[in-house]
Design an enzyme around this catalytic site. Structure first.
Site, PDB file in Angstrom:
ATOM      1  N   GLU A  50      -9.449 -35.902 -42.252  1.00  0.00           N
ATOM      2  CA  GLU A  50      -9.597 -35.626 -43.668  1.00  0.00           C
ATOM      3  C   GLU A  50     -10.509 -36.717 -44.223  1.00  0.00           C
ATOM      4  O   GLU A  50     -10.244 -37.903 -44.026  1.00  0.00           O
ATOM      5  CB  GLU A  50      -8.226 -35.699 -44.350  1.00  0.00           C
ATOM      6  CG  GLU A  50      -8.302 -35.251 -45.779  1.00  0.00           C
ATOM      7  CD  GLU A  50      -7.011 -35.486 -46.556  1.00  0.00           C
ATOM      8  OE1 GLU A  50      -5.977 -35.803 -45.946  1.00  0.00           O
ATOM      9  OE2 GLU A  50      -7.072 -35.366 -47.787  1.00  0.00           O
ATOM     10  N   ARG A 275       1.753 -40.665 -31.859  1.00  0.00           N
ATOM     11  CA  ARG A 275       0.794 -41.457 -32.641  1.00  0.00           C
ATOM     12  C   ARG A 275       0.688 -42.840 -32.047  1.00  0.00           C
ATOM     13  O   ARG A 275       1.631 -43.327 -31.427  1.00  0.00           O
ATOM     14  CB  ARG A 275       1.326 -41.658 -34.062  1.00  0.00           C
ATOM     15  CG  ARG A 275       1.177 -40.514 -34.992  1.00  0.00           C
ATOM     16  CD  ARG A 275       1.832 -40.871 -36.316  1.00  0.00           C
ATOM     17  NE  ARG A 275       0.925 -41.580 -37.195  1.00  0.00           N
ATOM     18  CZ  ARG A 275       0.083 -40.959 -38.009  1.00  0.00           C
ATOM     19  NH1 ARG A 275       0.022 -39.654 -38.035  1.00  0.00           N
ATOM     20  NH2 ARG A 275      -0.711 -41.650 -38.802  1.00  0.00           N
ATOM     21  N   LYS A 285      -3.597 -44.378 -43.380  1.00  0.00           N
ATOM     22  CA  LYS A 285      -4.751 -44.379 -44.268  1.00  0.00           C
ATOM     23  C   LYS A 285      -4.334 -44.728 -45.692  1.00  0.00           C
ATOM     24  O   LYS A 285      -5.004 -45.459 -46.396  1.00  0.00           O
ATOM     25  CB  LYS A 285      -5.377 -42.986 -44.245  1.00  0.00           C
ATOM     26  CG  LYS A 285      -6.876 -43.017 -44.222  1.00  0.00           C
ATOM     27  CD  LYS A 285      -7.453 -41.633 -44.397  1.00  0.00           C
ATOM     28  CE  LYS A 285      -7.060 -40.677 -43.305  1.00  0.00           C
ATOM     29  NZ  LYS A 285      -7.579 -39.332 -43.528  1.00  0.00           N
TER      30      LYS A 285
HETATM   31  P1  ATP Z   1      -2.765 -41.103 -42.391  1.00  0.00           P
HETATM   32  O1  ATP Z   1      -1.424 -40.529 -42.077  1.00  0.00           O
HETATM   33  O2  ATP Z   1      -3.002 -42.470 -41.886  1.00  0.00           O
HETATM   34  O3  ATP Z   1      -3.210 -40.929 -43.805  1.00  0.00           O
HETATM   35  P2  ATP Z   1      -3.836 -38.768 -41.244  1.00  0.00           P
HETATM   36  O4  ATP Z   1      -3.213 -38.505 -39.976  1.00  0.00           O
HETATM   37  O5  ATP Z   1      -3.367 -37.948 -42.376  1.00  0.00           O
HETATM   38  O6  ATP Z   1      -3.793 -40.308 -41.520  1.00  0.00           O
HETATM   39  P3  ATP Z   1      -6.276 -37.452 -40.781  1.00  0.00           P
HETATM   40  O7  ATP Z   1      -7.644 -37.742 -41.218  1.00  0.00           O
HETATM   41  O8  ATP Z   1      -5.641 -36.192 -41.217  1.00  0.00           O
HETATM   42  O9  ATP Z   1      -5.403 -38.683 -41.189  1.00  0.00           O
HETATM   43  O10 ATP Z   1      -6.185 -37.598 -39.216  1.00  0.00           O
HETATM   44  C1  ATP Z   1      -6.965 -36.854 -38.339  1.00  0.00           C
HETATM   45  C2  ATP Z   1      -6.230 -36.727 -37.030  1.00  0.00           C
HETATM   46  O11 ATP Z   1      -5.958 -38.019 -36.499  1.00  0.00           O
HETATM   47  C3  ATP Z   1      -4.888 -36.038 -37.216  1.00  0.00           C
HETATM   48  O12 ATP Z   1      -4.927 -34.867 -36.421  1.00  0.00           O
HETATM   49  C4  ATP Z   1      -3.882 -36.988 -36.706  1.00  0.00           C
HETATM   50  O13 ATP Z   1      -3.031 -36.332 -35.795  1.00  0.00           O
HETATM   51  C5  ATP Z   1      -4.665 -38.051 -35.966  1.00  0.00           C
HETATM   52  N1  ATP Z   1      -4.087 -39.377 -36.195  1.00  0.00           N
HETATM   53  C6  ATP Z   1      -3.967 -40.031 -37.358  1.00  0.00           C
HETATM   54  N2  ATP Z   1      -3.353 -41.206 -37.198  1.00  0.00           N
HETATM   55  C7  ATP Z   1      -3.073 -41.320 -35.882  1.00  0.00           C
HETATM   56  C8  ATP Z   1      -2.449 -42.316 -35.066  1.00  0.00           C
HETATM   57  N3  ATP Z   1      -1.970 -43.438 -35.594  1.00  0.00           N
HETATM   58  N4  ATP Z   1      -2.351 -42.090 -33.744  1.00  0.00           N
HETATM   59  C9  ATP Z   1      -2.828 -40.947 -33.210  1.00  0.00           C
HETATM   60  N5  ATP Z   1      -3.427 -39.987 -33.914  1.00  0.00           N
HETATM   61  C10 ATP Z   1      -3.550 -40.144 -35.232  1.00  0.00           C
HETATM   62 MG    MG Z   2      -3.613 -35.636 -41.952  1.00  0.00          MG
END
Ligand code: ATP
Ligand code: MG
Length: 579
Positions: A50, A275, A285
C-alpha cells in the site's frame, strides 16, 4: 571506544538459522501444484504494497519470498500497488517503493499495476454480486455495523437492510457512486453469514462512501472498494497463481475464496507465512510513520530506521539484506529475529567488499621528535586483505600525527597493551614509535600531546631485529588528514520487543536515548575526500562506515557507522556466561 549497550533481553539461544537445505512449505505447495498441473504449470506471484509509507525490512522479507519463488520456478512476478485508501496514499510513496525494490535487485519488467486501475472492473463485479443477491446496500453506521457484527463468542445479527431487493440495491448503489450520500452513511456489504464462526465472513463491507481525492484517479470516485474485495480480484485479474501474504491474512482466506467462487473467476491460491519481527525495533508502517511525524527520527531515511531507505543510507548492502532474508527462511510461526543476525549478514558482506582506510575518531596529537619537519613519506597500505585484487594505496606519513585518544593511557591497567609512556607500538603500515614524553594542559591536566620517537629501520611496520610490539595502532597525518563528522548508531529501542508495552508505559518510553552519538572531531586519511556518497569503508579497528549521501557536501564529510567490526552482543553473552 565506549560501546556499552543498554539492552533488555538477550538474543535467543541458537538464533542463527542457516539457509534451509530442504524446501520450505510454500515451495513444496508450488511443487505439488506443478505436479498436478493446477495452474497449467504457471507460477506467477505479486507483491502488493500500500503506498502509504516507505518499505521496511519486513516488506523486504515478503517480496524476497514473492519474487524469489517466481524466479526459482522461472515464473513471473508483478508489483501491484494496493491503493484503495486515498487518504493515506501518495505518489511520493509509490516512487520510493519502486526505488527500494529495484535497489534490492528485482525487476518487474513492465508488470507494475495499481489496484486503482481496476476500479471500473471492481465496480462491475460489485454490481454482478448485487444482481446475484449476494451483496446489499446497508445504511447502518460504522459503529452499528460493529455492534451488529457480534464477537468471537457471540454470533452477529442481520442488518435490517439485508433483505433489500436487487433493484433497490442497484439503484442506491448507483446513487452512492453518483455522490449523493455523505461519507460513512452507506456501505455495500457482501451477503454471507452473520453467524459464521469466522468474523470476516459476517457480511463484510466491500464498498464505502468516501469523498476524497485519489492520487491517481483524482475525484472520479467517491466510493472506494475495501481491501478484501480488491485484493483477491486484483490477483485474479492479473492471473496470479500463488498469492503469498503474511499470517494475519489467514482468516481472510475464506473470504478471498468466496468472492472469486461467487463470481466464477480465476482463483489463485493464497498462502500465508510468518511476518518478520526484528528485535529492538518495530516493523509497523503506522508506528514508523509516527516516529517520522513526531520527530523521533529525522525522516523515513534516518539511518536508525528499519526502512530500506534508512538501511541503505546507513550503508547496509542490499546483498546483505537478501542474505538475511534467505537465512531467516519461510516459516509458519511468528518469532522475533535478533538484530544481531542482520548485523552479522551486513558484516559478512562488508568484510569481503569494503576497502580499509584509517580514520581517527577522537584525535590525540603525536609529534615524532626525530622525524624531519619537512619530510612526508607516502607509505603503502593494503586496501583489502580479503581481496588482493584491490591492491594498495599511498598514505602520507609526517612528523605530526593523530592517534586515537583511547589508544594511549598514562597510567595503564595491567592488560593495556597500547601506547603508554616508555612503551613502543607499531603504527600500521608505518613505523615502530615509542612514547618519550607527555604534554599536558596546564590548567586541566589533560593530556594534549605525546612526544614520540620512531625507529627508521622499521619502515612498513616490520622490525629487522625481530623486536616485538604488542599493539598496532591506526593513525593519520595531522597536516594531510581531513576533518569529518561521524555518527555512531545503536538500536532505536532499548527493549527487545518494544511493542510489548508494560503497564503505565508508552512505546516511546523504550526509545533508546543513545541511539545516535555524533562525533565531530574525526580526522580521516586524505583519500576519503574523493569517495562517492554512499561509499562503504572499513575504518581500521573501528567498524564499517558509509559516506552519508544526505548530509555530506563539498568540504564536509559525514560518515554513518554501518556496523561494528565484531558482534558485541555475542561478547556480552560470553562474558555473562563467564567464559
Ligand atoms: P503495516 O502493518 O506495517 O502498516 P502492511 O502490512 O499493512 O504494513 P502493506 O504495504 O500492506 O503494509 O504490505 C505489503 C505486504 O507486505 C503485505 O502483503 C504484507 O503481508 C507484507 N508485510 C508487511 N509487513 C511484513 C512483515 N513484517 N513481515 C513480512 N511481511 C510483511
Ligand atoms: Mg496491508
Amino acid at each position: 571506544m565506549n560501546d556499552s549497550r543498554k539492552r533488555e533481553g538477550e538474543p535467543a539461544d541458537g538464533e542463527r538459522p542457516a539457509a534451509s537445505e530442504s524446501k520450505d512449505f510454500i515451495r513444496q505447495m508450488v511443487d505439488e501444484d506443478l505436479r498436478t498441473g493446477k495452474y497449467g504449470g504457471r507460477v506467477h506471484t505479486r507483491f502488493p504494497p500500500e503506498p502509504s509509507g516507505y518499505l521496511h525490512i519486513g516488506h523486504a522479507k515478503a517480496f524476497c519470498i514473492d519474487f524469489g519463488i517466481a524466479e526459482d520456478y522461472g515464473g513471473l512476478y508483478n508489483l501491484r500497488f494496493d491503493d484503495t485508501n486515498p487518504c493515506k496514499e501518495s505518489q511520493e510513496f509509490v516512487q520510493a517503493i519502486e526505488r527500494d525494490i529495484r535497489w534490492m535487485g528485482f525487476d518487474w519488467e513492465d508488470r507494475c499495476y495499481f489496484a486503482s486501475d481496476y476500479f471500473e472492473k471492481l465496480h462491475a463485479y460489485a454490481i454482478q454480486l448485487i444482481g446475484m443477491g449476494k451483496a446489499y446496500v446497508c445504511d447502518l453506521s460504522q459503529d452499528e455495523i460493529r455492534e451488529y457484527r457480534g464477537t468471537l463468542t457471540r454470533p452477529g445479527r442481520n442488518s435490517p437492510y439485508r433483505d433489500r431487493s436487487v433493484d433497490e440495491n442497484l439503484a442506491i448503489f448507483e446513487r452512492m457512486r453518483a455522490g449523493e450520500f455523505p461519507d460513512g452513511s452507506r456501505t455495500l456489504r457482501a451477503k454471507i453469514d452473520m453467524a459464521s464462526s469466522n468474523i470476516n465472513m459476517r457480511d463484510p463491507v466491500i464498498y464505502r462512501v468516501l469523498h476524497a481525492e485519489h492520487h491517481r484517479t483524482g475525484n472520479r470516485w467517491c466510493i472506494y472498494p475495501m481491501y478484501d474485495f480488491t485484493h483477491c480480484l486484483s490477483d485474479s485479474i492479473e492471473g496470479i497463481t500463488h498469492s503469498l501474504c503474511s499470517l494475519e491474512f489467514e482468516d481472510n482466506r475464506p473470504l478471498y475464496d468466496w468472492f472469486l467462487d461467487q463470481l466464477g473467476v480465476h482463483s489463485p491460491q493464497q498462502i500465508e507465512f510468518a511476518r518478520l519481527n526484528l528485535s529492538h525495533t518495530v516493523l509497523s508502517k503506522r508506528i514508523l510513520r509516527r516516529m517520522v511525524e513526531e520527530g523521533y527520527v529525522s525522516g523515513w531515511d534516518d539511518p536508525r530506521m528499519p526502512t530500506l531507505i534508512g538501511m541503505r543510507r546507513r550503508g547496509y548492502p542490499h546483498e546483505a539484506i537478501r542474505s538475511f532474508c534467505d537465512r531467516i527462511g519461510v516459516a509458519k510461526a511468528d518469532s522475533i529475529v535478533d538484530f544481531a543476525l542482520l548485523e552479522f549478514c551486513v558484516r559478512e558482506h562488508l568484510n569481503k567488499s569494503a576497502p580499509r582506510v584509517m580514520a581517527v575518531l577522537r584525535p590525540l596529537r603525536v609529534v615524532i621528535e626525530n622525524y624531519p619537519e619537512d619530510r612526508v613519506e607516502d607509505l603503502d597500505a593494503i586496501n583489502n586483505p580479503e581481496d588482493a585484487s584491490t591492491g594498495t594505496r599511498k598514505v602520507p606519513f609526517s612528523r605530526v600525527l593523530y592517534i586515537e585518544r583511547d589508544d594511549f593511557m598514562e597510567d595503564p591497567p595491567k592488560k593495556f597493551y597500547r601506547l603508554t609512556p616508555g612503551r613502543e607500538v607499531r603504527l600500521r603500515y608505518a613505523y615502530f614509535v615509542k612514547c618519550v614524553d607527555v604534554v599536558k594542559d596546564e590548567k586541566t591536566g589533560e593530556v594534549v600531546e605525546l612526544r614520540c620517537t620512531y625507529d627508521p629501520a622499521t619502515r612498513g611496520g616490520d622490525s629487522p631485529d625481530g623486536r616485538k610490539v604488542k599493539a598496532t595502532l591506526h593513525w593519520v597525518s595531522a597536516e594531510h588528514s581531513l576533518p569529518a563528522e561521524v555518527r555512531l548508531y545503536d538500536t532505536l529501542f532499548t527493549k527487545r520487543n518494544p511493542l510489548a508495552v508494560d503497564d503505565g508505559k508508552e512505546l516511546t518510553d523504550y526509545l533508546n536515548p543513545d541511539s545516535v552519538n555524533v562525533i565531530e572531531t574525526c580526522r580521516v586519511e586524505p583519500g576519503l575526500g574523493k569517495v562517492d556518497p554512499g561509499a562503504r569503508l572499513q575504518f581500521e579497528r573501528l567498524g564499517y562506515f558509509c559516506l552519508d549521501s544526505v548530509d555530506s557536501g563539498p568540504g564536509h564529510l559525514v560518515f554513518n557507522r554501518t556496523v561494528m567490526l565484531r558482534d558485541t552482543w555475542a561478547k556480552i553473552k560470553r562474558t555473562a556466561k563467564g567464559t
